[in-house]
Design a protein around this motif. Sequence first.
Motif, PDB file in Angstrom:
ATOM      1  N   ASP A  25      60.971 -28.245  80.146  1.00  0.00           N
ATOM      2  CA  ASP A  25      60.178 -29.438  80.430  1.00  0.00           C
ATOM      3  C   ASP A  25      58.877 -29.296  79.637  1.00  0.00           C
ATOM      4  N   LEU A  26      58.866 -29.848  78.425  1.00  0.00           N
ATOM      5  CA  LEU A  26      57.732 -29.616  77.527  1.00  0.00           C
ATOM      6  C   LEU A  26      56.447 -30.270  78.024  1.00  0.00           C
ATOM      7  N   ALA A  27      56.582 -31.371  78.731  1.00  0.00           N
ATOM      8  CA  ALA A  27      55.377 -32.020  79.264  1.00  0.00           C
ATOM      9  C   ALA A  27      54.692 -31.091  80.266  1.00  0.00           C
ATOM     10  N   LYS A  28      55.517 -30.396  81.032  1.00  0.00           N
ATOM     11  CA  LYS A  28      54.977 -29.462  82.014  1.00  0.00           C
ATOM     12  C   LYS A  28      54.372 -28.236  81.317  1.00  0.00           C
ATOM     13  N   ILE A  29      55.033 -27.772  80.270  1.00  0.00           N
ATOM     14  CA  ILE A  29      54.540 -26.601  79.522  1.00  0.00           C
ATOM     15  C   ILE A  29      53.224 -26.966  78.809  1.00  0.00           C
ATOM     16  N   GLY A  30      53.186 -28.152  78.249  1.00  0.00           N
ATOM     17  CA  GLY A  30      51.926 -28.713  77.746  1.00  0.00           C
ATOM     18  C   GLY A  30      51.437 -28.159  76.436  1.00  0.00           C
ATOM     19  N   LYS A  31      51.379 -26.832  76.328  1.00  0.00           N
ATOM     20  CA  LYS A  31      50.692 -26.242  75.181  1.00  0.00           C
ATOM     21  C   LYS A  31      51.459 -25.023  74.660  1.00  0.00           C
ATOM     22  N   LEU A  32      51.543 -24.923  73.353  1.00  0.00           N
ATOM     23  CA  LEU A  32      52.134 -23.732  72.732  1.00  0.00           C
ATOM     24  C   LEU A  32      51.077 -23.092  71.844  1.00  0.00           C
ATOM     25  N   GLU A  33      50.986 -21.756  71.893  1.00  0.00           N
ATOM     26  CA  GLU A  33      49.973 -21.067  71.062  1.00  0.00           C
ATOM     27  C   GLU A  33      50.649 -20.233  69.976  1.00  0.00           C
ATOM     28  N   PHE A  34      50.005 -20.185  68.825  1.00  0.00           N
ATOM     29  CA  PHE A  34      50.481 -19.361  67.714  1.00  0.00           C
ATOM     30  C   PHE A  34      49.302 -18.650  67.071  1.00  0.00           C
ATOM     31  N   SER A  35      49.511 -17.398  66.628  1.00  0.00           N
ATOM     32  CA  SER A  35      48.475 -16.714  65.864  1.00  0.00           C
ATOM     33  C   SER A  35      49.123 -15.682  64.940  1.00  0.00           C
ATOM     34  N   ALA A  36      48.357 -15.273  63.933  1.00  0.00           N
ATOM     35  CA  ALA A  36      48.874 -14.263  62.995  1.00  0.00           C
ATOM     36  C   ALA A  36      48.845 -12.896  63.664  1.00  0.00           C
ATOM     37  N   PRO A  37      49.848 -12.036  63.377  1.00  0.00           N
ATOM     38  CA  PRO A  37      49.843 -10.702  63.982  1.00  0.00           C
ATOM     39  C   PRO A  37      48.754  -9.814  63.379  1.00  0.00           C
ATOM     40  N   LEU A  84      55.116 -14.473  63.647  1.00  0.00           N
ATOM     41  CA  LEU A  84      54.083 -15.312  64.235  1.00  0.00           C
ATOM     42  C   LEU A  84      53.978 -14.936  65.712  1.00  0.00           C
ATOM     43  N   VAL A  85      52.769 -14.608  66.158  1.00  0.00           N
ATOM     44  CA  VAL A  85      52.612 -14.277  67.580  1.00  0.00           C
ATOM     45  C   VAL A  85      52.584 -15.584  68.372  1.00  0.00           C
ATOM     46  N   HIS A  86      53.457 -15.640  69.382  1.00  0.00           N
ATOM     47  CA  HIS A  86      53.631 -16.866  70.175  1.00  0.00           C
ATOM     48  C   HIS A  86      53.888 -16.420  71.621  1.00  0.00           C
ATOM     49  N   PRO A  87      52.799 -16.290  72.412  1.00  0.00           N
ATOM     50  CA  PRO A  87      52.916 -15.653  73.725  1.00  0.00           C
ATOM     51  C   PRO A  87      53.898 -16.332  74.680  1.00  0.00           C
ATOM     52  N   GLN A  88      54.177 -17.622  74.501  1.00  0.00           N
ATOM     53  CA  GLN A  88      55.085 -18.302  75.436  1.00  0.00           C
ATOM     54  C   GLN A  88      56.565 -18.017  75.155  1.00  0.00           C
ATOM     55  N   SER A  89      56.892 -17.502  73.973  1.00  0.00           N
ATOM     56  CA  SER A  89      58.295 -17.206  73.592  1.00  0.00           C
ATOM     57  C   SER A  89      59.241 -18.385  73.811  1.00  0.00           C
ATOM     58  N   LEU A  90      58.803 -19.584  73.520  1.00  0.00           N
ATOM     59  CA  LEU A  90      59.701 -20.738  73.692  1.00  0.00           C
ATOM     60  C   LEU A  90      60.245 -21.224  72.351  1.00  0.00           C
ATOM     61  N   ILE A 108      71.109 -22.016  51.906  1.00  0.00           N
ATOM     62  CA  ILE A 108      70.139 -20.908  52.061  1.00  0.00           C
ATOM     63  C   ILE A 108      69.220 -20.817  50.832  1.00  0.00           C
ATOM     64  N   SER A 109      69.695 -21.267  49.665  1.00  0.00           N
ATOM     65  CA  SER A 109      68.846 -21.190  48.468  1.00  0.00           C
ATOM     66  C   SER A 109      67.679 -22.179  48.541  1.00  0.00           C
ATOM     67  N   ARG A 110      67.729 -23.116  49.488  1.00  0.00           N
ATOM     68  CA  ARG A 110      66.639 -24.090  49.664  1.00  0.00           C
ATOM     69  C   ARG A 110      65.649 -23.636  50.743  1.00  0.00           C
ATOM     70  N   VAL A 111      65.857 -22.418  51.232  1.00  0.00           N
ATOM     71  CA  VAL A 111      64.950 -21.884  52.259  1.00  0.00           C
ATOM     72  C   VAL A 111      63.781 -21.184  51.583  1.00  0.00           C
ATOM     73  N   GLU A 112      62.566 -21.529  51.992  1.00  0.00           N
ATOM     74  CA  GLU A 112      61.382 -20.896  51.429  1.00  0.00           C
ATOM     75  C   GLU A 112      60.976 -19.687  52.257  1.00  0.00           C
ATOM     76  N   ARG A 113      61.035 -19.854  53.575  1.00  0.00           N
ATOM     77  CA  ARG A 113      60.592 -18.761  54.442  1.00  0.00           C
ATOM     78  C   ARG A 113      61.253 -18.844  55.810  1.00  0.00           C
ATOM     79  N   ILE A 114      61.349 -17.686  56.427  1.00  0.00           N
ATOM     80  CA  ILE A 114      61.875 -17.602  57.786  1.00  0.00           C
ATOM     81  C   ILE A 114      60.788 -16.968  58.647  1.00  0.00           C
ATOM     82  N   ILE A 115      60.443 -17.650  59.722  1.00  0.00           N
ATOM     83  CA  ILE A 115      59.369 -17.163  60.596  1.00  0.00           C
ATOM     84  C   ILE A 115      59.984 -16.810  61.949  1.00  0.00           C
ATOM     85  N   ILE A 116      59.845 -15.554  62.358  1.00  0.00           N
ATOM     86  CA  ILE A 116      60.319 -15.203  63.701  1.00  0.00           C
ATOM     87  C   ILE A 116      59.095 -15.000  64.590  1.00  0.00           C
ATOM     88  N   THR A 117      59.226 -15.394  65.843  1.00  0.00           N
ATOM     89  CA  THR A 117      58.081 -15.309  66.742  1.00  0.00           C
ATOM     90  C   THR A 117      58.133 -14.020  67.562  1.00  0.00           C
TER      91      THR A 117
END
Length: 392
Positions: A285-297, A236-242, A162-171
Amino acid sequence: MRRISIFGATGSIGQSTIDLIKRAPDAYHVVALTGGRNIAQLARDAIDLKAEIAVTGFETCLSDLQNALAGTGIEVAAGPQALIEAADRPTDWFMSAIVGAAGLAPGLHALRHGGVLALANKESLVTAGPLLKSEAAKYGATILPVDSEHSAVFQALVGEDISRVERIIITASGGALRTWPLEKLATATVAEACTHPNWDMGQRITIDSASMFNKAMELIETKEFFGVSADQIEVLVHPQSLVHALVGFVDGGIIAHMGPHDMRHAIGYALHWPQREKLPVERLDLAKIGKLEFSAPDLQRWPALRLADEVIRRGGLSGAIFNAAKECALDLFLAGEIGFQEMAQVVELVLNRHWQNSADSHKIDVIPLDDVLKADHTARVWARECAKTLHN
Ligand code: NAD
Ligand code: MG
């Protein structure tokens, strides 16, 4: 056979837990199942799972539960004290899935058995994280996260330092109102805030997702679970929640955890930990999902995130005040007494009042349960008072 109890068995998490247990009935001895007002469901599951005891959190529901379980040999009880007594029955694995601060005391008692506390009830960690952790250490119990984001972080940290962790990002999905124009938010109704784009959850957490209070709680939960500082935790805002969470390390690498929208993954991980077992969840099935979006809150849209950051920095009783004010503000919104955005205003007023009055800011000692409960009570009184001032 593992001895298990499921608290909040009739809720969304409780039912998903029961689904997994019913698939391997010979592996488990069910000690206690608890619920609220859905007595028919509680009784049905208690019979199916051959529970020792069924408990409703509400005394007014006792006779219905007695009638529903008459002649089955299953013990019956009701009320907050009965919940605690049921939690005192020894277990190896205990699901804490009551919603709200009502889940705190039973979870604390369950830790005394030295087994696993599977913690869906994030309110426990937010209100009394240090106390929960010190009790777990005292009795040799293990607290495992059942929030999807925290289970994801936990899994990404297996074998890591855990001391080697810089940041934790929750979506965050952004909830039901993510794309609404800012000026329209004030008019959002309960029904509009209550439809989650991805997850099927209880009503309270669904509205908390739209207001980001759920994510705000999860920021505090992250700090308590993993011991990182406010500066190391991001949303991190990630509308697909995957992608549920990402852990960034000092070498620049990031380990992300992905999975379907199905809490049986996080519950099953906690149930079988430290092993992994096959679970009945969809395979992505990631090929089917195709795209993931992320944005700052956007902190203007979601002030709850800003408040949570301050709560983490201040420490002490801030988490207990924050949670209770939030629960009360949600009650007032559900009752039609305040608007959607006024929930955050009420919580901010209550927090400011606490921070002006209290000398305990920045204290990191373990705060006793009585003090936590007193703060919880005070915050609810203040929240009702503050809500009135908004409309004067
Ligand atoms: P829910 O509303 O579906 O179920 C809540 C359960 O608690 C029910 O069994 C209800 O009867 C019981 N309960 C409510 N008030 C009670 C009281 N005063 N005394 C005793 N029992 C009471 O809620 P949920 O969505 O299953 O959430 C449960 C917990 O898990 C919450 O803390 C929530 O934040 C957390 N959680 C839920 C999800 C999810 O996907 N649903 C995901 C992550 C975390
Ligand atoms: Mg979550």
